[in-house]
Design a protein around this motif. Structure first.
Motif, PDB file in Angstrom:
ATOM      1  N   CYS A  29      -3.264  -8.209 -17.276  1.00  0.00           N
ATOM      2  CA  CYS A  29      -3.454  -9.841 -17.299  1.00  0.00           C
ATOM      3  C   CYS A  29      -2.286 -10.295 -18.276  1.00  0.00           C
ATOM      4  O   CYS A  29      -1.690 -11.485 -18.164  1.00  0.00           O
ATOM      5  CB  CYS A  29      -4.741 -10.259 -17.640  1.00  0.00           C
ATOM      6  N   CYS A  30      -2.487  -9.727 -19.665  1.00  0.00           N
ATOM      7  CA  CYS A  30      -1.418 -10.141 -20.653  1.00  0.00           C
ATOM      8  C   CYS A  30      -0.040 -10.156 -20.232  1.00  0.00           C
ATOM      9  O   CYS A  30       0.641 -11.164 -20.449  1.00  0.00           O
ATOM     10  CB  CYS A  30      -1.765  -9.267 -21.822  1.00  0.00           C
ATOM     11  N   ALA A  33       0.787 -12.720 -17.292  1.00  0.00           N
ATOM     12  CA  ALA A  33       1.229 -14.135 -17.864  1.00  0.00           C
ATOM     13  C   ALA A  33       2.445 -14.023 -18.682  1.00  0.00           C
ATOM     14  O   ALA A  33       3.429 -15.053 -18.395  1.00  0.00           O
ATOM     15  CB  ALA A  33       0.059 -14.507 -18.786  1.00  0.00           C
ATOM     16  N   ALA A  72      -2.097 -15.503 -27.082  1.00  0.00           N
ATOM     17  CA  ALA A  72      -1.450 -16.569 -26.596  1.00  0.00           C
ATOM     18  C   ALA A  72      -0.871 -17.894 -27.262  1.00  0.00           C
ATOM     19  O   ALA A  72       0.151 -18.294 -27.199  1.00  0.00           O
ATOM     20  CB  ALA A  72      -2.385 -17.241 -25.130  1.00  0.00           C
ATOM     21  N   VAL A  90      -0.423 -21.077 -18.766  1.00  0.00           N
ATOM     22  CA  VAL A  90      -1.101 -19.919 -19.042  1.00  0.00           C
ATOM     23  C   VAL A  90      -2.419 -20.628 -19.388  1.00  0.00           C
ATOM     24  O   VAL A  90      -2.896 -21.263 -20.140  1.00  0.00           O
ATOM     25  CB  VAL A  90      -0.321 -19.016 -20.017  1.00  0.00           C
ATOM     26  N   LEU A 101      -6.078 -13.356 -19.084  1.00  0.00           N
ATOM     27  CA  LEU A 101      -5.000 -14.301 -19.171  1.00  0.00           C
ATOM     28  C   LEU A 101      -4.533 -14.471 -17.765  1.00  0.00           C
ATOM     29  O   LEU A 101      -4.292 -13.366 -17.042  1.00  0.00           O
ATOM     30  CB  LEU A 101      -3.932 -13.992 -20.133  1.00  0.00           C
ATOM     31  N   ALA A 102      -4.336 -15.641 -17.378  1.00  0.00           N
ATOM     32  CA  ALA A 102      -3.749 -15.905 -15.909  1.00  0.00           C
ATOM     33  C   ALA A 102      -2.909 -17.018 -16.066  1.00  0.00           C
ATOM     34  O   ALA A 102      -2.386 -17.668 -16.975  1.00  0.00           O
ATOM     35  CB  ALA A 102      -4.962 -16.109 -15.045  1.00  0.00           C
ATOM     36  N   VAL A 103      -2.180 -17.279 -14.628  1.00  0.00           N
ATOM     37  CA  VAL A 103      -1.285 -18.502 -14.509  1.00  0.00           C
ATOM     38  C   VAL A 103      -1.805 -19.661 -13.891  1.00  0.00           C
ATOM     39  O   VAL A 103      -2.418 -19.159 -12.566  1.00  0.00           O
ATOM     40  CB  VAL A 103      -0.022 -18.012 -14.172  1.00  0.00           C
ATOM     41  N   ALA A 109      -6.304 -20.031 -10.603  1.00  0.00           N
ATOM     42  CA  ALA A 109      -5.186 -19.573 -11.413  1.00  0.00           C
ATOM     43  C   ALA A 109      -5.032 -18.023 -11.037  1.00  0.00           C
ATOM     44  O   ALA A 109      -5.957 -17.501 -10.498  1.00  0.00           O
ATOM     45  CB  ALA A 109      -5.977 -19.099 -12.900  1.00  0.00           C
ATOM     46  N   ALA A 111      -3.778 -13.669 -11.029  1.00  0.00           N
ATOM     47  CA  ALA A 111      -3.576 -12.811 -12.190  1.00  0.00           C
ATOM     48  C   ALA A 111      -3.645 -11.587 -11.213  1.00  0.00           C
ATOM     49  O   ALA A 111      -4.064 -11.651 -10.341  1.00  0.00           O
ATOM     50  CB  ALA A 111      -4.974 -12.803 -12.880  1.00  0.00           C
TER      51      ALA A 111
END
Length: 131
Positions: A29-30, A33, A72, A90, A101-103, A109, A111
């Motif tokens: 996820c990190c 993003a 973030a 983000v 974390l996603a977009v 969102a 991911a």
């Protein structure tokens, strides 16, 4: 700052990652993003984060950096309320009892998931960062 053609860059990134499964240190996820941000801006905020290859190593790294929210914030500045997130921003979400974390993709969102990209509801967003 986003490149002028950020929408096309983000679309190409999403197409490239659509079927790529979750993988620690490559498509977690990190890094998903961070790579989306890099696609839109040309800036790599994951320097120093591409060093883990397992869940245990990732957990140690996230803990050492103060958590996903702090990672973030260090990369993108202060967070904004999730309602202010727009496509490409983000977001920090709670999913199955864990932060990720996603977009932002509008009402959802995106991911990385076990079998490729997944869409999660923005109603689970805890914070957002403008890109």
């Amino acid at each position: 700052m986003r490149e002028r053609d950020w929408e096309q860059r983000l679309a190409a990134f999403v197409a490239e990652r659509r079927a790529m499964p979750f993988e620690w240190g490559r498509n977690d996820c990190c890094l998903f993003a961070a790579d989306a941000v890099r696609a839109m801006t040309g800036d790599d905020h994951a320097i120093g984060l591409r060093v883990h290859t397992s869940a245990q190593e990732a957990a140690r790294l996230v803990l050492a950096r103060g958590g996903l929210r702090q990672i973030a914030t260090d990369a993108l500045g202060e967070s904004v309320p999730p309602a202010m997130a727009t496509v490409g921003d983000v977001v920090l979400l709670m999913n199955e009892g864990r932060e990720l974390l996603a977009v932002c993709n509008g009402g959802t969102a995106i991911a990385p998931g076990e079998r490729g990209m997944v869409a999660l509801g923005m109603d689970a967003a805890l914070a957002a960062w403008k890109v």
